[in-house]
Write a protein that holds these residues in place. Structure first.
Motif, PDB file in Angstrom:
ATOM      1  N   PRO A   1       0.823  -1.227   0.000  1.00 56.05           N
ATOM      2  CA  PRO A   1       0.000   0.000   0.000  1.00 56.05           C
ATOM      3  C   PRO A   1       0.850   1.266   0.000  1.00 56.05           C
ATOM      4  O   PRO A   1       0.499   2.258  -0.649  1.00 56.05           O
ATOM      5  CB  PRO A   1      -0.813  -0.129   1.298  1.00 56.05           C
ATOM      6  CG  PRO A   1      -0.765  -1.570   1.658  1.00 56.05           C
ATOM      7  CD  PRO A   1       0.549  -2.064   1.184  1.00 56.05           C
ATOM      8  N   LEU A   2       1.974   1.221   0.732  1.00 50.95           N
ATOM      9  CA  LEU A   2       2.847   2.401   0.786  1.00 50.95           C
ATOM     10  C   LEU A   2       3.441   2.703  -0.588  1.00 50.95           C
ATOM     11  O   LEU A   2       3.556   3.867  -0.977  1.00 50.95           O
ATOM     12  CB  LEU A   2       3.954   2.150   1.807  1.00 50.95           C
ATOM     13  CG  LEU A   2       4.869   3.336   2.121  1.00 50.95           C
ATOM     14  CD1 LEU A   2       4.079   4.470   2.758  1.00 50.95           C
ATOM     15  CD2 LEU A   2       5.995   2.898   3.056  1.00 50.95           C
ATOM     16  N   ILE A   3       3.800   1.657  -1.300  1.00 50.98           N
ATOM     17  CA  ILE A   3       4.353   1.862  -2.645  1.00 50.98           C
ATOM     18  C   ILE A   3       3.308   2.477  -3.561  1.00 50.98           C
ATOM     19  O   ILE A   3       3.589   3.416  -4.315  1.00 50.98           O
ATOM     20  CB  ILE A   3       4.859   0.517  -3.219  1.00 50.98           C
ATOM     21  CG1 ILE A   3       6.086   0.040  -2.437  1.00 50.98           C
ATOM     22  CG2 ILE A   3       5.199   0.645  -4.703  1.00 50.98           C
ATOM     23  CD1 ILE A   3       6.520  -1.373  -2.789  1.00 50.98           C
ATOM     24  N   PHE A   4       2.077   1.972  -3.489  1.00 55.92           N
ATOM     25  CA  PHE A   4       1.033   2.485  -4.383  1.00 55.92           C
ATOM     26  C   PHE A   4       0.713   3.956  -4.073  1.00 55.92           C
ATOM     27  O   PHE A   4       0.764   4.815  -4.956  1.00 55.92           O
ATOM     28  CB  PHE A   4      -0.228   1.625  -4.254  1.00 55.92           C
ATOM     29  CG  PHE A   4      -1.327   2.038  -5.193  1.00 55.92           C
ATOM     30  CD1 PHE A   4      -1.303   1.654  -6.521  1.00 55.92           C
ATOM     31  CD2 PHE A   4      -2.376   2.836  -4.747  1.00 55.92           C
ATOM     32  CE1 PHE A   4      -2.308   2.042  -7.396  1.00 55.92           C
ATOM     33  CE2 PHE A   4      -3.374   3.235  -5.621  1.00 55.92           C
ATOM     34  CZ  PHE A   4      -3.348   2.826  -6.936  1.00 55.92           C
TER      35      PHE A   4
ATOM     36  N   ASP B   1      12.184  10.396 -20.160  1.00 61.17           N
ATOM     37  CA  ASP B   1      10.758  10.611 -19.978  1.00 61.17           C
ATOM     38  C   ASP B   1      10.242   9.861 -18.745  1.00 61.17           C
ATOM     39  O   ASP B   1      10.491   8.657 -18.588  1.00 61.17           O
ATOM     40  CB  ASP B   1      10.033  10.119 -21.243  1.00 61.17           C
ATOM     41  CG  ASP B   1       8.547  10.285 -21.134  1.00 61.17           C
ATOM     42  OD1 ASP B   1       8.089  11.429 -21.203  1.00 61.17           O
ATOM     43  OD2 ASP B   1       7.860   9.271 -20.951  1.00 61.17           O
ATOM     44  N   ALA B   2       9.531  10.568 -17.867  1.00 62.00           N
ATOM     45  CA  ALA B   2       9.124   9.976 -16.595  1.00 62.00           C
ATOM     46  C   ALA B   2       8.226   8.761 -16.787  1.00 62.00           C
ATOM     47  O   ALA B   2       8.413   7.725 -16.141  1.00 62.00           O
ATOM     48  CB  ALA B   2       8.409  11.027 -15.740  1.00 62.00           C
TER      49      ALA B   2
ATOM     50  N   LEU C   1      12.269   1.027  -7.594  1.00 60.56           N
ATOM     51  CA  LEU C   1      13.032   2.278  -7.600  1.00 60.56           C
ATOM     52  C   LEU C   1      12.742   3.089  -8.862  1.00 60.56           C
ATOM     53  O   LEU C   1      12.720   4.323  -8.826  1.00 60.56           O
ATOM     54  CB  LEU C   1      14.527   1.971  -7.484  1.00 60.56           C
ATOM     55  CG  LEU C   1      14.952   1.346  -6.141  1.00 60.56           C
ATOM     56  CD1 LEU C   1      16.438   1.017  -6.135  1.00 60.56           C
ATOM     57  CD2 LEU C   1      14.622   2.288  -4.990  1.00 60.56           C
ATOM     58  N   CYS C   2      12.496   2.409  -9.976  1.00 60.86           N
ATOM     59  CA  CYS C   2      12.125   3.125 -11.201  1.00 60.86           C
ATOM     60  C   CYS C   2      10.824   3.903 -11.005  1.00 60.86           C
ATOM     61  O   CYS C   2      10.644   4.984 -11.578  1.00 60.86           O
ATOM     62  CB  CYS C   2      11.969   2.148 -12.363  1.00 60.86           C
ATOM     63  SG  CYS C   2      13.511   1.531 -13.039  1.00 60.86           S
ATOM     64  N   LEU C   3       9.923   3.374 -10.199  1.00 63.84           N
ATOM     65  CA  LEU C   3       8.656   4.073  -9.969  1.00 63.84           C
ATOM     66  C   LEU C   3       8.869   5.414  -9.291  1.00 63.84           C
ATOM     67  O   LEU C   3       7.978   6.274  -9.307  1.00 63.84           O
ATOM     68  CB  LEU C   3       7.738   3.203  -9.100  1.00 63.84           C
ATOM     69  CG  LEU C   3       7.253   1.892  -9.713  1.00 63.84           C
ATOM     70  CD1 LEU C   3       6.451   1.099  -8.694  1.00 63.84           C
ATOM     71  CD2 LEU C   3       6.419   2.154 -10.963  1.00 63.84           C
TER      72      LEU C   3
ATOM     73  N   GLY D   1       9.830   0.313 -14.938  1.00 62.64           N
ATOM     74  CA  GLY D   1       9.781  -0.270 -13.603  1.00 62.64           C
ATOM     75  C   GLY D   1       8.702  -1.335 -13.487  1.00 62.64           C
ATOM     76  O   GLY D   1       8.923  -2.397 -12.907  1.00 62.64           O
ATOM     77  N   LEU D   2       7.535  -1.066 -14.056  1.00 61.11           N
ATOM     78  CA  LEU D   2       6.459  -2.059 -14.006  1.00 61.11           C
ATOM     79  C   LEU D   2       6.843  -3.314 -14.783  1.00 61.11           C
ATOM     80  O   LEU D   2       6.548  -4.435 -14.358  1.00 61.11           O
ATOM     81  CB  LEU D   2       5.168  -1.445 -14.572  1.00 61.11           C
ATOM     82  CG  LEU D   2       4.513  -0.396 -13.672  1.00 61.11           C
ATOM     83  CD1 LEU D   2       3.377   0.307 -14.399  1.00 61.11           C
ATOM     84  CD2 LEU D   2       3.992  -1.041 -12.394  1.00 61.11           C
ATOM     85  N   ASN D   3       7.486  -3.124 -15.940  1.00 63.32           N
ATOM     86  CA  ASN D   3       7.944  -4.294 -16.704  1.00 63.32           C
ATOM     87  C   ASN D   3       8.865  -5.162 -15.860  1.00 63.32           C
ATOM     88  O   ASN D   3       8.777  -6.393 -15.859  1.00 63.32           O
ATOM     89  CB  ASN D   3       8.696  -3.843 -17.962  1.00 63.32           C
ATOM     90  CG  ASN D   3       7.782  -3.215 -18.995  1.00 63.32           C
ATOM     91  OD1 ASN D   3       6.559  -3.311 -18.900  1.00 63.32           O
ATOM     92  ND2 ASN D   3       8.355  -2.555 -19.984  1.00 63.32           N
TER      93      ASN D   3
END
Length: 866
Positions: free
Chosen positions: A75-78, A228-229, A295-297, A236-238
């Motif tokens: 939850p903290l990450i989201f 590009d952000a 970390l990419c997120l 990161g999701l990949n």
């Protein structure tokens, strides 16, 4: 006015992005106005948020890395990602540091979390003391030595569990990054904010991943929002999805392919053991992908950590592909400085010397890592051999490349069948070599590894032909893959240069699919076999080998939270409490010093698995019965182990108690007969011990039926238990069983592993003797023998294994199969605890319902046969 998303200007690309691990390549588009660009970014951001929700939910559904509380971070990450993205750029790193520290407090607790943060800030502060650099390094070393002494418990810690809870995580954050930080601090140019420095050490997922990749400080700084952000977020999701897939494959290997010591028999068993041991590294590469993806997120556009290491074609290639961050760290800190110092002896001697320094350093630093995480500094022969052999092979490979391979490496080869075959042969040879070396490294000692290899003795020509056939198939598949790649076929779902849309479809689709198949309501629509197979991937229990022997390789050992013997296990939802004692640990048994080994103490009261436990005057975990059978009573003697004894549940909740009570309530009046089920089961017993009970104990109680409850791991358990008795030299007063043991070659004085491997060759014979003995004992006392298959909560227990069932049938048992009793139920709702897979009260209720149904169906047959 619409809110504008603040993003930094992308840095000029140094090279075109290639591969799934890199930022996808944006197609050329016509110039956009600012409102159009903002709308496009909002749309992409909305898609990414939805995709992130699906990915994190998939991690939750499959309980990924819940051992160290990773579920708490989801939850903290989201929420952190959404807030972080909406913040102005200048506030993002402070916010990242804030949620990273919140994660530390959330996982470790406020006091220990604060202790870790303050210690980390102190170490960072020492690096910036207004004194000479050499003095600062000296102070850092002194502080590290002090903390190491506390970790080794040479010095008392200031807080309870400080050494075993705070220092392992602090070590994972600082033990390598501080070295890189100090190295780069001397050459640092430009302005670096305090938040950037803090972000480098207090990285959000670190608190849940003690084996954190070694992140390069310069690269960490230079890649922050360097393009590009949305592209970074999607990358990161990949990676998180790729890490998730690798971790699921790891679980499939860990639960279903890793053999127990007794199962390693013949060439096939040795190959299976070596290959499955090497594939366990998927857990590390999967974790690293997830960590860097997270970390990419938050804008840290770090490069990939592993690159198709199973496809390495040389030792140098393997070193470059596996754990790339570690390779970069060793090259920067050890290789290049050593090379510069040794260059006066010539380039090749310098290269050889620098390479040897790197591998010697890798060996020592792995033990150094073990010190912080486990509190020991192991120097083992397998470690020395693994790193020594690998280092020597890399040296030879480097010299070869320096003399002959560089020209070919720089040229772009064209596809041809001979070249493709040669490459496939190299890859296959590397795979075989590394697999063998890895098995050596993962062994507890050189003698254990030699025992493993020795298990292939007496190899047949068919086994050798099958092995070479499998290797030839690998080579052929490699050739086909090269051809398809040459023809432009993408060999991965994402391809080499995935667009944003393709990334969303593949990664988001994979996450959504996993969420759906992971839901119990969806699983119930599958066949029981498929549903159980999927459910087996949703847990993080120990596999059969580790549950029995707790034997792990290097990384498995470091990741085994219980083996930390530390408070890290205390904060884990899977930890086993210290007062979780079985019958032997609680002193509820008498040691018999014979083949039976032990039995329950009569009329004894104690607490077992936190549940009151008492035995009757006959040494059964049951209510009091008269030895002589009362008139008008149908009496059943029940044999088995911990499940049947009712480990972890109250006496009245055991399935046999529930069944007895229901029989008397619903059937006794109709049949004019009372029912008694006498529970002779003892935790830890296996088939041969139940057979001894049947021979020596049951007849005095005049049973009308003898029920024996069996599980899927019956053969393995029998071998392990009998191996203990054989190893210590207990006499075997049963000629047929003694002959079986003698035929295996197992004798007292051999190592436990060797005795188990030898007994495994006659495991079925041991079971067959045990079953025949129970049947003949039952028949001799006029009782009906019934073999009942009782499923294990966590296993794929839909039916009894055919070989096991056939042995019971051949012995003369009536067969009742209760497999599938737990099908359609969430295993976590049926087991005692996350660390104990015995059925809880609900599991016993389901078992009693299944047994009662079978009893009422078969009672006329049983009573008539008698």
């Amino acid at each position: 006015m619409a809110h504008q998303i603040e993003t930094p200007s992308p840095a000029p690309a140094a090279s075109p992005p290639v591969g799934v691990g890199r930022v996808f390549e944006a197609p050329p588009t016509p110039p956009e106005t600012r409102p159009e660009a903002d709308r496009r970014r909002w749309l992409r951001l909305g898609i990414i948020v939805a995709e992130l929700g699906a990915v994190l939910y998939a991690l939750q559904v499959f309980r990924i890395e819940e051992t160290f509380g990773f579920g708490k971070l989801l939850p903290l990450i989201f929420v952190g990602f959404v807030v972080h993205t909406l913040l102005p750029l200048r506030l993002r790193q402070p916010f990242f540091v804030l949620i990273s520290m919140a994660a530390i407090g959330g996982v470790l607790g406020f006091v220990h979390g604060m202790a870790l943060i303050l210690l980390g800030l102190t170490l960072l502060g020492i690096c910036h003391l207004p004194i000479g650099f050499a003095y600062r390094v000296g102070v850092v070393l002194a502080a590290a030595a002090l903390l190491a002494a506390v970790r080794l418990e040479w010095i008392s810690a200031p807080l309870p569990e400080f050494a075993t809870l705070v220092l392992p995580i602090l070590g994972s954050m600082f033990m390598f990054r501080l070295i890189i930080y100090l190295y780069d601090l001397r050459h640092e140019h430009g302005q670096t904010s305090l938040w950037q420095r803090l972000s480098y050490f207090f990285l959000l997922p670190n608190v849940c991943f003690p084996l954190f990749p070694v992140v390069d400080y310069q690269r960490f700084r230079s890649t922050y929002y360097d393009t590009d952000a949305e592209a970074i977020y999607q990358k990161g999701l990949n990676w998180i999805v790729r890490g998730l897939v690798q971790l699921l494959i790891y679980r499939a290997v860990y639960y279903h392919l890793v053999p127990t010591a007794a199962e390693v028999v013949g060439l096939g068993g040795v190959v299976q053991s070596m290959v499955s041991t090497y594939l366990l590294y998927l857990r590390i590469s999967g974790q690293f992908h997830m960590i860097v993806g997270i970390l990419c997120l938050f804008g840290f556009n770090l490069p990939e950590t592993h690159h198709a290491y199973l496809l390495a074609s040389s030792f140098n290639d393997y070193w470059r592909r596996i754990n790339i961050y570690w390779k970069d760290f060793m090259m920067k800190i050890f290789y290049y400085p050593s090379l510069m110092r040794l260059k006066r002896y010539g380039l090749q001697p310098a290269m050889v010397g620098a390479t040897l320094v790197v591998f010697a350093g890798t060996w020592i630093l792995h033990s150094y890592q073990w010190l912080w995480l486990r509190g020991t500094f192991p120097i083992t022969v397998p470690d020395a051999l693994f790193w020594g052999i690998l280092g020597g092979l890399v040296v030879v490979n480097s010299l070869w490349e320096a003399r002959r391979g560089r020209r070919r490496a720089l040229s772009r080869p064209h596809w041809s069948l001979p070249a493709a075959t040669a490459h496939a042969l190299k890859v296959t040879a590397m795979l075989v070599t590394i697999t063998v070396l890895w098995s050596l490294w993962s062994s507890g000692s050189l003698s254990q590894w030699l025992e493993l290899v020795g298990s292939a003795r007496g190899v047949s020509a068919i086994s050798v032909a099958a092995l070479f056939g499998a290797l030839a198939l690998l080579v052929a598949l490699g050739v086909v893959a090269q051809y398809l790649r040459h023809r432009g076929w993408p060999l991965t779902p994402l391809g080499d240069r995935p667009s944003f849309g393709r990334s969303v479809v593949v990664s988001g689709g994979t996450a959504l699919t996993l969420v759906l198949v992971g839901l119990p309501s969806i699983q119930s629509t599958f066949t029981p076999q498929v549903a159980t197979a999927i459910a087996s991937l949703q847990d993080s229990r120990l596999n059969a080998r580790d549950a029995e022997a707790l034997e792990r390789g290097y990384y498995e050992g470091l990741l085994d939270a219980e083996n930390f013997a530390s408070a890290l296990w205390r904060v884990s939802p899977q930890r086993q409490p210290g007062d979780w004692l079985g019958v032997r640990e609680a002193g509820a048994v008498i040691w018999t010093h014979d083949l039976l080994e032990f039995e329950l103490i009569p009329s004894f009261q104690v607490t077992i698995l936190r549940i009151p436990f008492h035995t009757n005057r006959w040494g059964m975990r049951d209510r009091e019965y008269t030895q002589a059978k009362p008139p008008g009573t149908y009496r059943i003697a029940l044999l088995g182990a911990s499940h049947t004894m009712g480990a972890g549940v109250a006496a009245e909740e055991i399935f046999e108690s529930l069944t007895e009570e229901r029989l008397n309530r619903e059937m006794a009046a109709e049949l004019g007969t009372r029912f008694e089920i006498l529970n002779f089961a003892v935790a830890g017993y296996t088939a041969h011990q139940s057979a001894i009970q049947a021979l020596n104990k049951l007849s005095a109680f005049q049973p009308d039926a003898v029920f024996y409850t069996a599980h899927s791991n019956e053969r393995t358990r029998a071998v392990r238990r009998l191996a203990i008795a054989v190893q210590v030299g207990h006499p075997i007063p049963y000629p047929e069983l003694a002959e079986i043991v003698a035929r295996s070659g197992a004798t007292a004085g051999m190592s436990r592993g060797e005795v188990e491997r030898r007994l495994a060759t006659v495991g079925n014979d041991v079971l067959a003797w045990s079953f025949r003995t129970m049947v003949s004992a039952a028949r001799a006392m006029g009782a009906v023998p019934v073999w009942i298959y009782v499923p294990v909560v966590e296993a794929d227990d839909l039916a009894s294994p055919r070989r096991l069932r056939r042995l019971a049938e051949e012995a003369g048992f009536i067969i009742w199969d209760l497999g599938g009793t737990y099908a359609g139920h969430d295993p976590s709702e049926l087991r005692l605890a996350t660390w104990d897979t015995h059925p809880n009260a609900r599991g016993h209720l389901l078992l009693s319902q299944a047994l009662y149904a079978r009893l009422t169906e078969s009672l006329p047959e049983l009573m008539g046969e008698r």
